[in-house]
Design an enzyme around this catalytic site. Structure first.
Site, short mmCIF file in Angstrom:
data_model
loop_
_atom_site.label_atom_id
_atom_site.label_comp_id
_atom_site.label_asym_id
_atom_site.label_seq_id
_atom_site.Cartn_x
_atom_site.Cartn_y
_atom_site.Cartn_z
N LYS A 1 3.18 106.21 -67.87
CA LYS A 1 3.82 107.49 -67.50
C LYS A 1 2.66 108.48 -67.32
O LYS A 1 2.10 108.98 -68.29
CB LYS A 1 4.76 107.96 -68.61
CG LYS A 1 5.83 108.96 -68.19
CD LYS A 1 5.36 110.22 -67.54
CE LYS A 1 4.87 111.27 -68.54
NZ LYS A 1 4.38 112.51 -67.82
N GLY B 1 7.28 110.94 -64.04
CA GLY B 1 8.33 111.74 -64.65
C GLY B 1 7.79 112.80 -65.59
O GLY B 1 6.57 112.95 -65.72
N GLY C 1 7.15 114.69 -69.24
CA GLY C 1 6.79 114.25 -70.59
C GLY C 1 7.96 114.14 -71.54
O GLY C 1 8.21 113.08 -72.12
N PRO C 2 8.72 115.25 -71.72
CA PRO C 2 9.81 115.20 -72.71
C PRO C 2 10.95 114.25 -72.32
O PRO C 2 11.81 113.95 -73.14
CB PRO C 2 10.31 116.65 -72.75
CG PRO C 2 9.18 117.46 -72.20
CD PRO C 2 8.50 116.59 -71.19
N GLY D 1 8.28 110.39 -70.72
CA GLY D 1 7.24 110.13 -71.74
C GLY D 1 7.85 109.81 -73.08
O GLY D 1 7.50 108.82 -73.74
N GLU E 1 -5.74 110.14 -78.19
CA GLU E 1 -6.96 110.86 -77.79
C GLU E 1 -6.55 112.29 -77.56
O GLU E 1 -5.88 112.60 -76.58
CB GLU E 1 -7.52 110.27 -76.47
CG GLU E 1 -8.02 108.86 -76.57
CD GLU E 1 -9.26 108.73 -77.43
OE1 GLU E 1 -9.99 109.73 -77.62
OE2 GLU E 1 -9.50 107.62 -77.93
N CYS F 1 -11.72 117.16 -72.67
CA CYS F 1 -11.53 117.24 -74.12
C CYS F 1 -12.86 117.21 -74.85
O CYS F 1 -12.97 117.73 -75.95
CB CYS F 1 -10.61 116.13 -74.59
SG CYS F 1 -10.95 114.55 -73.84
N GLU G 1 -8.85 124.89 -78.66
CA GLU G 1 -9.27 124.31 -77.38
C GLU G 1 -8.72 125.17 -76.24
O GLU G 1 -7.53 125.36 -76.12
CB GLU G 1 -8.72 122.88 -77.27
CG GLU G 1 -9.18 122.18 -76.01
CD GLU G 1 -8.75 120.72 -75.97
OE1 GLU G 1 -7.55 120.44 -76.10
OE2 GLU G 1 -9.64 119.86 -75.78
P1 NAP Z 1 0.39 117.36 -72.75
O1 NAP Z 1 1.68 118.09 -72.60
O2 NAP Z 1 0.01 116.85 -74.08
O3 NAP Z 1 0.40 116.18 -71.67
C1 NAP Z 1 -0.16 114.90 -71.80
C2 NAP Z 1 0.81 113.84 -71.36
O4 NAP Z 1 1.89 113.75 -72.29
C3 NAP Z 1 1.48 114.11 -70.01
O5 NAP Z 1 1.72 112.90 -69.35
C4 NAP Z 1 2.77 114.77 -70.44
O6 NAP Z 1 3.77 114.78 -69.45
C5 NAP Z 1 3.14 113.93 -71.63
N1 NAP Z 1 4.11 114.55 -72.53
C6 NAP Z 1 4.40 115.87 -72.69
N2 NAP Z 1 5.37 116.03 -73.61
C7 NAP Z 1 5.71 114.80 -74.05
C8 NAP Z 1 6.66 114.30 -74.99
N3 NAP Z 1 7.46 115.13 -75.70
N4 NAP Z 1 6.74 112.96 -75.19
C9 NAP Z 1 5.94 112.13 -74.50
N5 NAP Z 1 5.04 112.53 -73.59
C10 NAP Z 1 4.92 113.86 -73.36
O7 NAP Z 1 -0.78 118.29 -72.23
P2 NAP Z 1 -0.69 119.39 -71.09
O8 NAP Z 1 0.56 120.21 -71.24
O9 NAP Z 1 -0.91 118.73 -69.81
O10 NAP Z 1 -1.97 120.27 -71.47
C11 NAP Z 1 -1.89 121.20 -72.55
C12 NAP Z 1 -3.18 121.20 -73.36
O11 NAP Z 1 -3.46 119.89 -73.85
C13 NAP Z 1 -4.42 121.56 -72.60
O12 NAP Z 1 -4.60 122.93 -72.47
C14 NAP Z 1 -5.49 120.92 -73.43
O13 NAP Z 1 -5.82 121.75 -74.52
C15 NAP Z 1 -4.84 119.67 -73.94
N6 NAP Z 1 -5.21 118.48 -73.12
C16 NAP Z 1 -6.09 117.60 -73.63
C17 NAP Z 1 -6.46 116.51 -72.88
C18 NAP Z 1 -7.42 115.50 -73.39
O14 NAP Z 1 -8.03 114.80 -72.61
N7 NAP Z 1 -7.57 115.36 -74.69
C19 NAP Z 1 -5.96 116.33 -71.61
C20 NAP Z 1 -5.04 117.24 -71.11
C21 NAP Z 1 -4.68 118.30 -71.88
P3 NAP Z 1 3.83 116.06 -68.47
O15 NAP Z 1 2.68 115.91 -67.55
O16 NAP Z 1 5.13 115.97 -67.81
O17 NAP Z 1 3.70 117.29 -69.33
#
Ligand code: NAP
Ligand code: MG
Length: 464
Positions: A170, A201, A203-204, A207, A245, A279, A371
């Site tokens: 996903k 799709g 995340g919520p 995912g 990660e 990250c 972050e």
């Molecule tokens: P995120 O919401 O954690 O997204 C990462 C992945 O998880 C995406 O595929 C996302 O889908 C999915 N996801 C979101 N909610 C979920 C749930 N309840 N259950 C399962 N999967 C779920 O991160 P983001 O909103 O893209 O970014 C927010 C912050 O996260 C950034 O500002 C940064 O600080 C951090 N981040 C860290 C990394 C890293 O490499 N460590 C990478 C990206 C972001 P969707 O795309 O549909 O939301």
């Protein structure tokens, strides 16, 4: 941009179960460039079933044959590198050269590394009167972010396939087109049907359904700490394996004996690449108080070559833009000083932020703790080495770091005391075989190289 209107499940593109779609936006000009289907629990279930059905045969496939398929995948990714780079530029906004060399280039290297590793990996070991078998964990649910859209996919899928696992991916909603290209590459490389499956799709919805699915044996997640915590809780409750990660707030520690100008420049290049959306970015620069003003002045000069729309691409979406601007405002509010940059929009369209350097930052400030995920770098003063170590380790994160010193041994001695999963010594180069992952709240588990492969194995001991 051309997009598939279905899911890649069981070796074919199939219509999605629901009618919902996700608009893909080019963050450089805010235009909608494509739509992809928004997967539901039903799509996830079909994909997990396909992965389960494919698992026994793939797990029993000799490592040499799995290596050959990964080598074929590497070759397809290499042959389609330009097209992949263009897609990443369109949906993430990555500048062209960076998209080609790093965003599209690194996955070729990583896929190739697993083709080589699996061919010689010791899947059996002897311990006294036991033979220990290292067997694939089973079906992997991979959930990836948008910041390195293809690398984040490959860093999970390549080792999982090398280990003999099958996968349901996903990808991030912001970068699904790259994920579709990856599915095409898998297909072209001749991987057996069901070994890799893609459900685009939200995340919520998709995912969460994937993390919760009882047919998934291991969830591998990269993204925010907030979502990582939820995934960890879901996996814990179901007693399934999990790899996380998460975020970072990595320190670039410049000891007094270091080449100050070089340490500042290399550190900035790291922190600003991919517009700071990484990250492991070295976002906190720690400088001795006697060299602090010189370091800040040098940074202000060095940052001039990072122009928005040139070397600095936009942030991925409007939400991230607002988030980063919010952090810049917070920094000012808490008493830090903007040396260059700021929250004002540098261009009249696109989600751009100017590279921003903060001085007079103290360790407890929000911008020194959280972050930001944008081109924002903070400079902190330290009194002596123990003070530097205390500041370097004083966040909830522990993903990466860097140490600079005149003498390599001095830098290594400091690095040994850092709470971080990776530390670059005097500008040490990125190594695609080195274990990547975090101490403390930066995560659980490691990616890349042999350590990354081990994540997807479980052990069985036979006694003779
Ligand atoms: P995120 O919401 O954690 O997204 C990462 C992945 O998880 C995406 O595929 C996302 O889908 C999915 N996801 C979101 N909610 C979920 C749930 N309840 N259950 C399962 N999967 C779920 O991160 P983001 O909103 O893209 O970014 C927010 C912050 O996260 C950034 O500002 C940064 O600080 C951090 N981040 C860290 C990394 C890293 O490499 N460590 C990478 C990206 C972001 P969707 O795309 O549909 O939301
Ligand atoms: Mg999100």
């Amino acid at each position: 941009m051309k997009a598939h209107d279905g899911m890649y499940i069981g070796g074919a593109w199939r219509p999605a179960a629901g009618a919902g779609t996700i608009a893909v936006v080019n963050p450089a000009n805010e235009q909608v460039i494509a739509h992809v289907p928004a997967g539901t629990a039903e799509d996830v279930d079909a994909a997990v079933r396909a992965a389960r059905a494919a698992f026994p045969a793939w797990a029993a496939t000799p490592p040499a044959e799995r290596a050959a398929r990964l080598a074929a995948l590497r070759d397809v990714l290499a042959a389609r590198q330009d097209e992949i780079a263009e897609t990443i530029t369109e949906e993430l906004g990555a500048p062209e050269q960076f998209a080609r060399q790093v965003q599209a280039g690194l996955p070729v290297l990583v896929t190739g590394s697993y083709a080589e590793l699996v061919a010689s990996y010791p899947f059996e070991e002897k311990l006294g009167n036991s033979t220990v078998l290292l067997e694939p964990v089973g079906v992997v649910g991979a959930i990836t972010p948008w910041n390195y859209p293809l690398h984040q996919i490959v860093a999970k899928v390549a080792p999982a396939l090398a280990a003999g696992c099958t996968v349901v991916l996903k990808p991030a909603e912001d970068t699904p087109l790259t994920a579709q290209l990856f599915a095409e590459a898998v297909d072209e490389a001749g991987l057996p049907a069901g070994v890799f499956n893609l459900v685009t799709g939200l995340g919520p919805v998709a995912g969460q359904a994937l993390a919760e699915h009882e047919g998934v044996d291991l969830v591998s997640f990269t993204g925010s700490t907030a979502v990582g915590r939820r995934i960890g809780a879901i996996a814990g409750a179901a007693v399934k394996r999990v790899a996380l990660e998460l975020g970072g707030k990595s320190a670039n520690v410049i000891l007094p004996s270091a080449d100050l100008a070089k340490a500042v420049e290399v550190g900035l290049a790291n922190a600003l690449s991919n517009s700071g959306q990484r990250c492991s970015a070295l976002t906190r620069v720690l400088v001795h108080r006697d060299q602090y003003d010189e370091a800040v002045a040098h940074a202000a000069r060095a940052v001039a070559k990072y122009t928005p729309g040139g070397r600095i691409g936009p942030l991925v979406n409007a939400k991230q833009l607002e988030r980063v601007r919010g952090y810049i405002a917070k920094g000012v509010e808490e008493g830090a000083r903007i040396v260059v940059g700021g929250a004002e929009a540098p261009l009249d369209q696109g989600y751009y932020v100017s590279p921003t350097i903060f001085a007079d930052v103290t360790p407890e400030m929000t911008i020194a703790q959280e972050e930001i995920f944008g081109p924002v770098v903070v400079f902190l003063r330290y009194e002596d080495e123990d003070d530097a170590l205390r500041i370097a380790n004083a966040t909830v994160y522990g993903l990466a770091g860097a140490v600079w010193a005149g003498d390599e041994a001095e830098a290594v001695a400091f690095a040994r005391r850092m709470e971080a999963g990776q530390v670059d010594i005097n500008g040490g180069r990125f190594n695609p075989l080195a274990p990547f992952g975090g101490y403390k709240q930066s995560g659980v588990g490691r990616e890349l190289g042999p350590h990354g492969l081990a994540e997807f194995l479980q052990t069985k001991a036979l006694q003779f």
